[in-house]
Every structure is written in structure tokens, then in C-alpha cells.
Design an enzyme around this catalytic site. Structure first.
Site, PDB file in Angstrom:
ATOM      1  N   GLU A   1      -7.985   5.760  -4.369  1.00 36.58           N
ATOM      2  CA  GLU A   1      -7.771   6.115  -5.772  1.00 36.58           C
ATOM      3  C   GLU A   1      -8.563   5.270  -6.778  1.00 36.58           C
ATOM      4  O   GLU A   1      -7.970   4.513  -7.568  1.00 36.58           O
ATOM      5  CB  GLU A   1      -6.278   6.009  -6.117  1.00 36.58           C
ATOM      6  CG  GLU A   1      -5.389   6.945  -5.330  1.00 36.58           C
ATOM      7  CD  GLU A   1      -3.956   6.974  -5.867  1.00 36.58           C
ATOM      8  OE1 GLU A   1      -3.629   6.211  -6.784  1.00 36.58           O
ATOM      9  OE2 GLU A   1      -3.162   7.774  -5.362  1.00 36.58           O
TER      10      GLU A   1
ATOM     11  N   GLU B   1      -1.690  11.340   0.604  1.00 32.22           N
ATOM     12  CA  GLU B   1      -0.404  10.862   0.059  1.00 32.22           C
ATOM     13  C   GLU B   1       0.294  12.012  -0.645  1.00 32.22           C
ATOM     14  O   GLU B   1      -0.333  12.743  -1.419  1.00 32.22           O
ATOM     15  CB  GLU B   1      -0.592   9.742  -0.986  1.00 32.22           C
ATOM     16  CG  GLU B   1      -0.880   8.388  -0.423  1.00 32.22           C
ATOM     17  CD  GLU B   1      -0.971   7.305  -1.508  1.00 32.22           C
ATOM     18  OE1 GLU B   1      -0.239   7.385  -2.514  1.00 32.22           O
ATOM     19  OE2 GLU B   1      -1.810   6.399  -1.332  1.00 32.22           O
TER      20      GLU B   1
HETATM   21  C1  BGP Z   1      -0.390   5.975  -5.194  1.00 31.68           C
HETATM   22  C2  BGP Z   1      -0.816   4.716  -4.505  1.00 31.68           C
HETATM   23  C3  BGP Z   1       0.202   4.138  -3.582  1.00 31.68           C
HETATM   24  C4  BGP Z   1       1.641   4.305  -4.026  1.00 31.68           C
HETATM   25  C5  BGP Z   1       1.917   5.680  -4.608  1.00 31.68           C
HETATM   26  C6  BGP Z   1       3.277   5.804  -5.253  1.00 31.68           C
HETATM   27  O1  BGP Z   1      -1.063   6.077  -6.402  1.00 31.68           O
HETATM   28  O2  BGP Z   1      -1.989   4.927  -3.759  1.00 31.68           O
HETATM   29  O3  BGP Z   1      -0.158   2.819  -3.335  1.00 31.68           O
HETATM   30  O4  BGP Z   1       2.115   3.245  -4.733  1.00 31.68           O
HETATM   31  O5  BGP Z   1       0.952   6.054  -5.546  1.00 31.68           O
HETATM   32  O6  BGP Z   1       3.235   5.258  -6.535  1.00 31.68           O
HETATM   33  P1  BGP Z   1       4.391   4.391  -7.136  1.00 31.68           P
HETATM   34  O7  BGP Z   1       4.599   3.275  -6.173  1.00 31.68           O
HETATM   35  O8  BGP Z   1       3.904   3.941  -8.462  1.00 31.68           O
HETATM   36  O9  BGP Z   1       5.563   5.291  -7.254  1.00 31.68           O
END
Ligand code: BGP
Length: 472
Positions: free
Chosen positions: A159, A374
Site C-alpha cells: 500500500e 487483504e
Molecule cells: C491495511 C494495512 C494493514 C492493516 C489493515 C487494517 O491498510 O495494510 O496493515 O492494518 O489495513 O487496517 P486497520 O488496522 O487500520 O483497521
């Protein structure tokens, strides 16, 4: 009943800093987060899910519940504590052991080289804005390719947009700068160049594996049919999606994309990002050799026109309805009535997943394959009183979310998108960068004080899907 292809891979995702803990162990160097989080005083990255010591336990569970592949990242500062120079053999050894455990459990590792955890020494020199950081990253990547031939799937960067936007526009990632769109665009271009150089180097090394990049991609819709709202959606899309799809999957920036970027920068009186012919040649070469793109998609956005000053309020506690996002030069986020949201104000909108997969399929034909790297839902979950090791945590909202989103993926595959696998965020409950420990995503519940693992019902659901490829 919707079905996934027979060879579709079902996986679980993680990132080093969010699961490993042990941030001060075995010679690990500091990263940008360590002092920043300590100063902030809200939560600590230790113990996270203590994966540094418990990876085999988690991989045993993963295998048992049908997880065929996992996303892990290498913590750059475990290998090069200072970012460059001296190698820490205990860090190298740890990752060899982790990959051996994956092999033992028949789990394929997809390994990310940079997941938001720049070594502090390089962060202090400008992070993705510094040429020294870019060169050091390419050297570290080449070291990993040589050192870990057991890895067959590499991801260069996780990202690039989230990292840059949160570092210099919303200020939610260290160093916490706000409103600097110019720095964000420059850091994003630089990350794409670094990623391209690495993809090109990997292909020259002829190691027989596959390599790609992971993007956070949100489908952006206009709030209404008015031309102003449609334009706000186009601007937001250029800011968060289109520039990176162009740069990494087409190997060049579409002039229309660049003019939208320029419009955002002009409105904020900030200069356009710089690029050289040599960098653009690297992007072009990499786009013709990239093996896959990873799509991280959780939610979609709706935009309406907005002329005021930038204002961003991050909901980092799960207090529903507290997020605000109005960006000068782009627009204001506003969800239409009836859109379901999580406690963190993330919309639940599976059509956005379908639309982004079809967009890549239709508009970026150079890229041979897509993985959903993800997707998942953050929930407030707790251990029921009197829980024993056999207790199964009930998480119907997660099952419902997964069912809808994975169905949208199956539909995109039926309509021609070459989606090869799905990684739930996350394998087990983890530490969240701006939310700490209360936003749980895992198939497996982690009781952080004892580090005991408990199975969630979604893991049973996931296992069935992984075994039958029919969406239950
Ligand atoms: C994505 C990232 C992850 C993870 C996920 C959930 O953007 O790659 O590392 O953290 O989001 O986000 P959050 O933890 O802010 O809910």
C-alpha cells in the site's frame, strides 16, 4: 451456489510489526513507529500476537483450518538494524525458521518486503522522499532474494498510497505531517520507482518465483449524479487509486490522471511531483514483467463537491460516526443513506470489490493475475466469561461480511477477472497501527495478556470454503 475455481488459494494475511512483537529482541533495529508510539502513549507494539515466538503454533492452526497460504512481511530492521550495512544473523535465521515452518505445514508464504516499517535511520533521512532510502531498499530486496530462495512469491511494497497519505496528508502515521499532498504524491511516485527497480532486478536474477505489488484500492462513487460530485469522485480516485494503477500496471501515467493530480496540487498551491525519463523507463519495464497485483479492499467511498479547508478526523477508537474527511481540492466523503458501516465507519459494500477487480481486468490488461491480498472486518470482540481452550468465539458479522465479499470475487472471476487467491485480513488478531488492540480482524482470537489462541466460528466457515470451494 457460487463457486471458486479449483486452484483458487485461500489465505490469511499479516504484517511483521503487527504480529511479531519482540521489537527489542535479537538485535532488531528501531523503526519509525517505536519512539512515535511510545510518545503517543496509547498502545505498544509489544507483545502484538507474539508471532516471533509463536509462529509454529499459528501455522499449526492455519493448516488445521484450511489456510493454504499466508502473507507475512520481513521486518527490514531485523535483517539490517540500521537499514543498510551490517547484517543481523539472528534476524536472518528467524525468517529461515519461519519459512521452514510454512513448508512443514504445507502453507505457501507470500512475502512482503516493506509493510509500513521503515528503519528509523532511513525514516529520519526522509523515508520514501529520500534517494538514499530508495537505494537501500533495492539493496535489501536483492539481499532477501539471494538469502531466501525458499520464497517463491514476493511483494515489493504494501500500500504505497496509505503509507504516503497517512504520513503527510492525514498525519495519522509518523512523522504526522498534515495537508502536504505534494509530499504524498512524490513519496508515492518514489515507491513505485523503487518497486519497479526491484521487480526488474528480480527478473534479471532469474530465480523462478513470482513478484508483484500490493495496493489499497477503494472504488470511488459520486454521491449524486451532479457533474460536481462526479468530478470530486474522479479527483479522489486519481488521488487514491488511478495514479498507482497507471504507474505500476500500465507503466505510464495517463495524461488525464496527471491533469487530475495537478488540479489537486494547484488548488493547494503545491508543486507537481518530479519524475525522470530513466524512472519512467523503469516503470514501463516493470509493468511488462510484473506477475500479479495484490488488491487490498475493505470499503468503498462516495464523494461530493467541497470547497472549504481540509479537515480530517480519524476514528481510531470504534466510536461510530466520528470520522470526517473533507479535502481541499478534492471533495468531501459522504455515504448515501442506507450504506452499512462498521464501528470504525468503514462502509460494507461488496460491489466495490467487484468493480475494482473488473476495472483492473478491463483497463490494465498487462497484469497477468490478481490476488485479493487483504479484506476483512474489524470488530470489537471479547473472550466470553469462563472460556476454556475449546471455546469457539461467535462472530456472525465476520461470516456475513466474508460471504458477501467472497461472492463478489467469485462473480468477478465468472465475468473474466483472473483472481487467483484471497487473503483474509487477518490470520489471527493483531496490533493495528492507529487502533491498537481493540479492532480485531482474525480468524483466531488472541487473548493478548495470556497470548492464548481461540478459534472463531469464521475459521470453521473458512475451512469449509477452502475444502469445498463452494461459498457456504
Ligand atoms: C491495511 C494495512 C494493514 C492493516 C489493515 C487494517 O491498510 O495494510 O496493515 O492494518 O489495513 O487496517 P486497520 O488496522 O487500520 O483497521
Amino acid at each position: 451456489m457460487l463457486k471458486l475455481p479449483k486452484d483458487f488459494l485461500m489465505g490469511g494475511a499479516s504484517a511483521a510489526y503487527q504480529v511479531e512483537g519482540a521489537t527489542k529482541e535479537d538485535g532488531k533495529g528501531k523503526v519509525l513507529w517505536d519512539d512515535y508510539l511510545e510518545k503517543q502513549g496509547r498502545f505498544s507494539p509489544d507483545p502484538a500476537a507474539d508471532f516471533y515466538h509463536r509462529y509454529d503454533e499459528d501455522l499449526t492452526l492455519a493448516e488445521k483450518y484450511g489456510v493454504q497460504t499466508i502473507r507475512v512481511s520481513i521486518a527490514w530492521s531485523r535483517i539490517f538494524p540500521e537499514g543498510t550495512g551490517k547484517v543481523e544473523p539472528r534476524g536472518v535465521e528467524y525468517y529461515h525458521k519461519l519459512f521452514a515452518s510454512c513448508a512443514k505445514h504445507h502453507i505457501i508464504p507470500f512475502v512482503t518486503l516493506h509493510h509500513f516499517d521503515t528503519p528509523l535511520t532511513l525514516h529520519d533521512k526522509g523515508d520514501w522522499l529520500s534517494q538514499e532510502m530508495l537505494d537501500a531498499f533495492v539493496d535489501y530486496a536483492k539481499f532477501c532474494f539471494k538469502e531466501f530462495p525458499e520464497v517463491k512469491y514476493w511483494i515489493t511494497i504494501n500500500e504505497p498510497t496509505s503509507m504516503a497519505i497517512q504520513q503527510t496528508v492525514s498525519g495519522t502515521f509518523p512523522p504526522g505531517t498534515k495537508g502536504r499532498f505534494d509530499l504524498a504524491f512524490q513519496a508515492e511516485h518514489n515507491q513505485m520507482v523503487a518497486s519497479a527497480r526491484i521487480i526488474n532486478a528480480y527478473k534479471e536474477m532469474n530465480l523462478g518465483g513470482q513478484i508483484g505489488i500490493v495496493h489499497a484500492l477503494q472504488t470511488v462513487y459520486p454521491y449524486s449524479d451532479s457533474p460536481e460530485d462526479k468530478h470530486a469522485a474522479d479527483l479522489m480516485d486519481a488521488f487514491e487509486d488511478r495514479l498507482y494503477l497507471d504507474g505500476t500496471l500500465a507503466g505510464k501515467y495517463n495524461p488525464e490522471t496527471l491533469s487530475l493530480v495537478k488540479e489537486i496540487l494547484d488548488a493547494n498551491n503545491q508543486p507537481m511531483f518530479k519524475s525522470t525519463d530513466e524512472e519512467m523507463a523503469q516503470l514501463d519495464k516493470a509493468a511488462h514483467q510484473i506477475d500479479f497485483v495484490g488488491v487490498n479492499n475493505y470499503f468503498s467511498k462516495w464523494m461530493r463537491a467541497y470547497k472549504g479547508e481540509s479537515e480530517m478526523v480519524h476514528n481510531g477508537t470504534g466510536a461510530k460516526g466520528t470520522s470526517v474527511s473533507r479535502l481541499h481540492g478534492i471533495g468531501e466523503e459522504k455515504k448515501p443513506d442506507g450504506i452499512e458501516t462498521t464501528d470504525w465507519d468503514w462502509s460494507i459494500y461488496p460491489k466495490g470489490m467487484y468493480d475494482i477487480l473488473m476495472r483492473i481486468h478491463n483497463e490494465y490488461p498487462l497484469v497477468p493475475a490478481i490476488y485479493v491480498t487483504e479484506n476483512g472486518i474489524g470488530l470489537k470482540e471479547s473472550l466470553p466469561e469462563g472460556a476454556t481452550s475449546d471455546t469457539i468465539i461467535d462472530d456472525p458479522k465476520r461470516i456475513d461480511y466474508l460471504k458477501k465479499y467472497i461472492s463478489a470475487i467469485a462473480k468477478a472471476i465468472n465475468d473474466g477477472a483472473n483472481v487467483k487467491g484471497y487473503f483474509i485480513w487477518s490470520l489471527q488478531d493483531q496490533f493495528s497501527w492507529t487502533n491498537g488492540y481493540s479492532k480485531r480482524y482474525g480468524l483466531f482470537f488472541v487473548d493478548f495478556p495470556t497470548q492464548k489462541r481461540y478459534v472463531k466460528k469464521s475459521a470453521l466457515w473458512f475451512k469449509k470454503l477452502s475444502e469445498t470451494h463452494e461459498i457456504p
